[in-house]
Scaffold this motif. Structure first.
Motif, mmCIF file in Angstrom:
data_model
loop_
_atom_site.group_PDB
_atom_site.id
_atom_site.type_symbol
_atom_site.label_atom_id
_atom_site.label_comp_id
_atom_site.label_asym_id
_atom_site.label_seq_id
_atom_site.Cartn_x
_atom_site.Cartn_y
_atom_site.Cartn_z
ATOM 1 N N HIS A 12 0.595 -1.154 -0.224
ATOM 2 C CA HIS A 12 -0.032 -0.421 -0.041
ATOM 3 C C HIS A 12 0.907 1.094 -0.044
ATOM 4 C CE1 HIS A 12 0.836 -0.678 4.354
ATOM 5 N NE2 HIS A 12 1.065 1.157 4.408
ATOM 6 N N SER A 13 -0.049 2.244 0.215
ATOM 7 C CA SER A 13 1.027 3.650 -0.438
ATOM 8 C C SER A 13 -0.338 4.277 1.019
ATOM 9 C CB SER A 13 1.590 4.433 -1.144
ATOM 10 O OG SER A 13 0.780 4.019 -1.940
ATOM 11 N N VAL A 14 0.250 5.712 1.120
ATOM 12 C CA VAL A 14 -0.626 6.925 1.975
ATOM 13 C C VAL A 14 -0.681 8.016 1.540
ATOM 14 C CG1 VAL A 14 -1.205 7.156 4.458
ATOM 15 C CG2 VAL A 14 -0.930 4.729 3.942
ATOM 16 N N TRP A 15 -2.088 8.365 1.546
ATOM 17 C CA TRP A 15 -1.532 9.621 1.081
ATOM 18 C C TRP A 15 -1.630 10.472 2.017
ATOM 19 C CZ3 TRP A 15 -3.382 8.584 -4.849
ATOM 20 C CH2 TRP A 15 -2.745 7.847 -5.570
ATOM 21 N N TRP A 16 -0.985 12.002 2.215
ATOM 22 C CA TRP A 16 -2.346 12.940 2.886
ATOM 23 C C TRP A 16 -2.175 13.963 2.074
ATOM 24 C CZ3 TRP A 16 1.572 9.759 4.357
ATOM 25 C CH2 TRP A 16 1.942 9.585 6.017
ATOM 26 N N PHE A 17 -3.997 13.883 2.050
ATOM 27 C CA PHE A 17 -4.713 15.245 1.644
ATOM 28 C C PHE A 17 -5.031 16.818 1.685
ATOM 29 C CE2 PHE A 17 -5.149 11.949 -1.419
ATOM 30 C CZ PHE A 17 -5.146 12.724 -2.719
ATOM 31 N N THR A 18 -5.066 17.578 0.801
ATOM 32 C CA THR A 18 -5.409 18.619 2.115
ATOM 33 C C THR A 18 -6.349 19.849 1.189
ATOM 34 O OG1 THR A 18 -3.838 20.262 1.012
ATOM 35 C CG2 THR A 18 -3.863 19.683 2.841
ATOM 36 N N THR A 19 -7.415 20.506 1.635
ATOM 37 C CA THR A 19 -8.531 20.818 0.850
ATOM 38 C C THR A 19 -7.248 22.375 -0.294
ATOM 39 O OG1 THR A 19 -8.973 22.104 2.437
ATOM 40 C CG2 THR A 19 -9.971 20.455 2.638
ATOM 41 N N ASP A 20 -8.544 22.870 -0.647
ATOM 42 C CA ASP A 20 -7.766 23.674 -1.768
ATOM 43 C C ASP A 20 -7.484 25.271 -1.005
ATOM 44 O OD1 ASP A 20 -8.258 22.208 -3.540
ATOM 45 O OD2 ASP A 20 -9.933 23.545 -4.196
ATOM 46 N N THR A 41 0.670 12.881 12.429
ATOM 47 C CA THR A 41 1.385 12.732 11.861
ATOM 48 C C THR A 41 1.761 13.330 10.633
ATOM 49 O OG1 THR A 41 3.004 11.650 13.657
ATOM 50 C CG2 THR A 41 4.840 12.507 12.110
ATOM 51 N N TRP A 42 2.689 14.824 10.204
ATOM 52 C CA TRP A 42 3.097 15.062 9.195
ATOM 53 C C TRP A 42 1.271 15.930 8.732
ATOM 54 C CZ3 TRP A 42 7.598 15.954 7.933
ATOM 55 C CH2 TRP A 42 8.459 14.994 7.923
ATOM 56 N N CYS A 43 0.734 16.143 9.155
ATOM 57 C CA CYS A 43 -0.876 16.440 8.589
ATOM 58 C C CYS A 43 -0.726 18.226 8.475
ATOM 59 C CB CYS A 43 -1.778 16.506 9.675
ATOM 60 S SG CYS A 43 -2.566 14.676 8.878
ATOM 61 N N ASP A 44 0.497 18.777 8.969
ATOM 62 C CA ASP A 44 0.282 19.890 9.161
ATOM 63 C C ASP A 44 1.042 20.642 8.049
ATOM 64 O OD1 ASP A 44 2.099 19.884 10.749
ATOM 65 O OD2 ASP A 44 1.225 20.652 12.366
ATOM 66 N N TRP A 45 1.741 19.773 7.737
ATOM 67 C CA TRP A 45 3.462 20.064 6.884
ATOM 68 C C TRP A 45 2.906 20.487 5.325
ATOM 69 C CZ3 TRP A 45 5.755 17.908 1.938
ATOM 70 C CH2 TRP A 45 7.008 18.277 1.899
ATOM 71 N N ARG A 46 3.691 21.549 4.949
ATOM 72 C CA ARG A 46 3.675 22.246 3.480
ATOM 73 C C ARG A 46 4.919 21.912 3.424
ATOM 74 N NH1 ARG A 46 -0.676 20.454 5.409
ATOM 75 N NH2 ARG A 46 -2.308 21.619 5.782
ATOM 76 N N PRO A 47 5.228 21.706 1.924
ATOM 77 C CA PRO A 47 6.975 22.518 1.372
ATOM 78 C C PRO A 47 6.967 23.309 1.256
ATOM 79 C CG PRO A 47 4.473 21.504 -0.413
ATOM 80 C CD PRO A 47 4.144 21.563 0.994
#
Length: 143
Positions: free
Chosen positions: A6-14, A103-109
């Motif tokens: 599997h892979s897990v992807w974090w999604f964000t709103t616009d 973890t990582w839910c608020d990370w942005r590049p």
């Protein structure tokens, strides 16, 4: 992750708020052949969506069922292994265990980062992973 299909992807709103985790059930193999190194993956159709409150929702169950038993896709035994991997991840999500622990839910590049380019020839490489498993290959063979 190593050992997981599997892979897990974090999604964000616009607007940038965390929207949930997408769990893509897939077979994959890591390629280490020089310039063509990378990851080849074959989607296994059945996926999960985990809302921020860690409620699990199955995705694409009808399509997964329709492809089960078709020699171009997966056998009934392989389908059981795919669903078992999803159930394992569902348990992790509902327990709030990594990677569903917030973890990582608020990370942005960093917005100053340049977009990477693909290595030359990377799209010309033959797949390292066949679309279907060869006869006699265990359902959860390394790869």
């Amino acid at each position: 992750p190593p050992g997981g299909d599997h892979s897990v992807w974090w999604f964000t709103t616009d607007g940038g708020a965390f929207a949930g985790w997408y769990v893509n059930l897939e077979r994959h193999v890591v390629r280490t052949d020089g310039d063509l190194a990378g990851i080849d993956a074959v989607d296994q159709e059945l996926d999960g969506w985990v809302a921020p409150d860690r409620v699990w929702h199955w995705k694409d169950e009808e399509s997964f069922a329709a492809k089960t038993g078709d020699p171009a896709f997966w056998s009934a035994d392989e389908a059981l292994a795919v669903r078992a991997e999803g159930e394992r991840l569902r348990s992790l999500a509902e327990a709030g265990a990594p990677p569903f622990d917030g973890t990582w839910c608020d990370w942005r590049p960093d917005p100053s980062w340049a977009l990477p380019t693909l290595p030359s020839g990377s799209l010309d490489a033959p797949p390292a992973l066949p679309l279907t498993r060869p006869s006699g290959t265990p359902e959860h063979a390394a790869g």
